[in-house]
Motif scaffolding. Structure first.
Motif, PDB file in Angstrom:
ATOM      1  N   LEU A  78       0.841  -1.188   0.000  1.00 11.76           N
ATOM      2  CA  LEU A  78       0.000   0.000   0.000  1.00 11.76           C
ATOM      3  C   LEU A  78       0.881   1.245   0.000  1.00 11.76           C
ATOM      4  CD1 LEU A  78      -2.596  -1.022   2.735  1.00 11.76           C
ATOM      5  CD2 LEU A  78      -2.893  -1.125   0.262  1.00 11.76           C
ATOM      6  N   THR A  79       0.504   2.210  -0.819  1.00 12.17           N
ATOM      7  CA  THR A  79       1.174   3.504  -0.800  1.00 12.17           C
ATOM      8  C   THR A  79       0.099   4.571  -0.711  1.00 12.17           C
ATOM      9  OG1 THR A  79       1.172   3.644  -3.215  1.00 12.17           O
ATOM     10  CG2 THR A  79       3.136   2.729  -2.178  1.00 12.17           C
ATOM     11  N   THR A  80       0.438   5.680  -0.100  1.00 15.96           N
ATOM     12  CA  THR A  80      -0.520   6.781   0.008  1.00 15.96           C
ATOM     13  C   THR A  80       0.120   8.049  -0.537  1.00 15.96           C
ATOM     14  OG1 THR A  80       0.210   7.391   2.232  1.00 15.96           O
ATOM     15  CG2 THR A  80      -1.603   5.805   2.070  1.00 15.96           C
ATOM     16  N   ASP A  81      -0.722   8.943  -0.935  1.00 15.65           N
ATOM     17  CA  ASP A  81      -0.268  10.243  -1.411  1.00 15.65           C
ATOM     18  C   ASP A  81      -1.350  11.247  -1.051  1.00 15.65           C
ATOM     19  OD1 ASP A  81       1.236  12.209  -2.584  1.00 15.65           O
ATOM     20  OD2 ASP A  81       0.690  11.683  -4.639  1.00 15.65           O
ATOM     21  N   VAL A  96      -5.072   9.569  -1.642  1.00 12.49           N
ATOM     22  CA  VAL A  96      -5.327   8.389  -2.454  1.00 12.49           C
ATOM     23  C   VAL A  96      -4.510   7.246  -1.879  1.00 12.49           C
ATOM     24  CG1 VAL A  96      -3.513   8.874  -4.149  1.00 12.49           C
ATOM     25  CG2 VAL A  96      -5.451   7.463  -4.792  1.00 12.49           C
ATOM     26  N   THR A 100      -3.094   3.585  -2.955  1.00  9.98           N
ATOM     27  CA  THR A 100      -2.867   2.697  -4.085  1.00  9.98           C
ATOM     28  C   THR A 100      -2.453   1.340  -3.544  1.00  9.98           C
ATOM     29  OG1 THR A 100      -2.104   4.573  -5.406  1.00  9.98           O
ATOM     30  CG2 THR A 100      -1.598   2.382  -6.250  1.00  9.98           C
ATOM     31  N   HIS A 102      -1.120  -2.450  -4.448  1.00 13.33           N
ATOM     32  CA  HIS A 102      -0.461  -3.315  -5.421  1.00 13.33           C
ATOM     33  C   HIS A 102      -0.576  -4.737  -4.894  1.00 13.33           C
ATOM     34  CE1 HIS A 102       1.487   0.122  -7.450  1.00 13.33           C
ATOM     35  NE2 HIS A 102       1.520   0.629  -6.233  1.00 13.33           N
ATOM     36  N   HIS A 153      -3.037  -3.968 -10.273  1.00 11.25           N
ATOM     37  CA  HIS A 153      -2.817  -2.625  -9.739  1.00 11.25           C
ATOM     38  C   HIS A 153      -4.166  -1.920  -9.690  1.00 11.25           C
ATOM     39  CE1 HIS A 153      -0.994   1.358  -9.281  1.00 11.25           C
ATOM     40  NE2 HIS A 153      -1.865   1.749 -10.172  1.00 11.25           N
ATOM     41  N   ARG A 154      -4.561  -1.480  -8.541  1.00 12.42           N
ATOM     42  CA  ARG A 154      -5.839  -0.774  -8.402  1.00 12.42           C
ATOM     43  C   ARG A 154      -5.663   0.434  -7.516  1.00 12.42           C
ATOM     44  NH1 ARG A 154     -10.417  -4.357  -9.562  1.00 12.42           N
ATOM     45  NH2 ARG A 154      -9.733  -5.037 -11.564  1.00 12.42           N
ATOM     46  N   GLU A 155      -6.350   1.503  -7.830  1.00 15.99           N
ATOM     47  CA  GLU A 155      -6.399   2.644  -6.946  1.00 15.99           C
ATOM     48  C   GLU A 155      -7.703   2.585  -6.195  1.00 15.99           C
ATOM     49  OE1 GLU A 155      -5.665   6.401  -8.701  1.00 15.99           O
ATOM     50  OE2 GLU A 155      -3.714   5.795  -9.488  1.00 15.99           O
TER      51      GLU A 155
END
Length: 180
Positions: free
Chosen positions: A148-151, A164, A166, A168, A177-179
């Motif tokens: 998981l990554t956030t921005d 958001v 994201t 993986h 890959h989904r957002e």
């Protein structure tokens, strides 16, 4: 409207080719009897004599070239695409009964019989359960990894902060890959 044995009046439709009466109360019967009859009606002029027979279709390519390809009416593919239209496009189910949408669909392919909004609703529920089951099976695999990554960013004109996430999903055979 026809009065039945139980004293209730029910809606019926008449086939335009063989004039057979068919139950057409959308809330009680759905559209399955109508769809089945269209496929089976011997007087239906649109019915293919050989359902495996393909037709030729002129296809315009993105570069401007035109090619000839075979085409076959595929109810399952059409049903899946319609379901995708409603899920991804977030359309209200009653849109399928909008006269302009029905006219547009008939212009594309007159053999398509659109389901009712109730049928679309049931199909979306079934689709959700199928996709959830697939996702749970995928996530239950011990070789699956989730990253998981956030921005975050702030809109300068609205002074609103957005975030958001994201996800993986990775396993040895497949990557998605989904957002969210």
């Amino acid at each position: 409207m026809i009065k039945e044995d139980d004293g209730m009046e029910r809606r019926y439709g008449k086939c335009q080719w063989c004039e057979r009466l068919l139950k057409a109360d959308v809330e009680r019967n759905g559209t399955s009897s109508l769809l089945k009859h269209v496929d089976r009606c011997q007087k239906n002029p649109n019915k293919l004599q050989d359902p495996t027979q393909t037709k030729l279709n002129l296809k315009k390519e993105s570069n401007g070239d035109t090619s000839v390809k075979t085409w076959k009416h595929d109810d399952a593919r059409i049903k899946k695409a319609l379901l995708n239209l409603f899920v991804v496009g977030e359309l209200p189910f009653k849109f399928v009964e909008n006269e302009v949408f029905v006219e547009y669909t008939n212009a594309l392919n007159a053999k398509v019989v659109l389901p009712s909004r109730h049928t679309i609703s049931r199909n979306v529920s079934k689709f959700y359960i199928q996709e959830r089951t697939k996702m749970l099976q995928f996530l239950s695999n011990p070789k699956t990894a989730i990253h998981l990554t956030t921005d975050t960013w702030t809109s300068s004109c609205q002074r609103t902060t957005y975030m958001v996430v994201t996800a993986h999903f990775i396993d040895e055979n497949w990557m998605m890959h989904r957002e969210l």
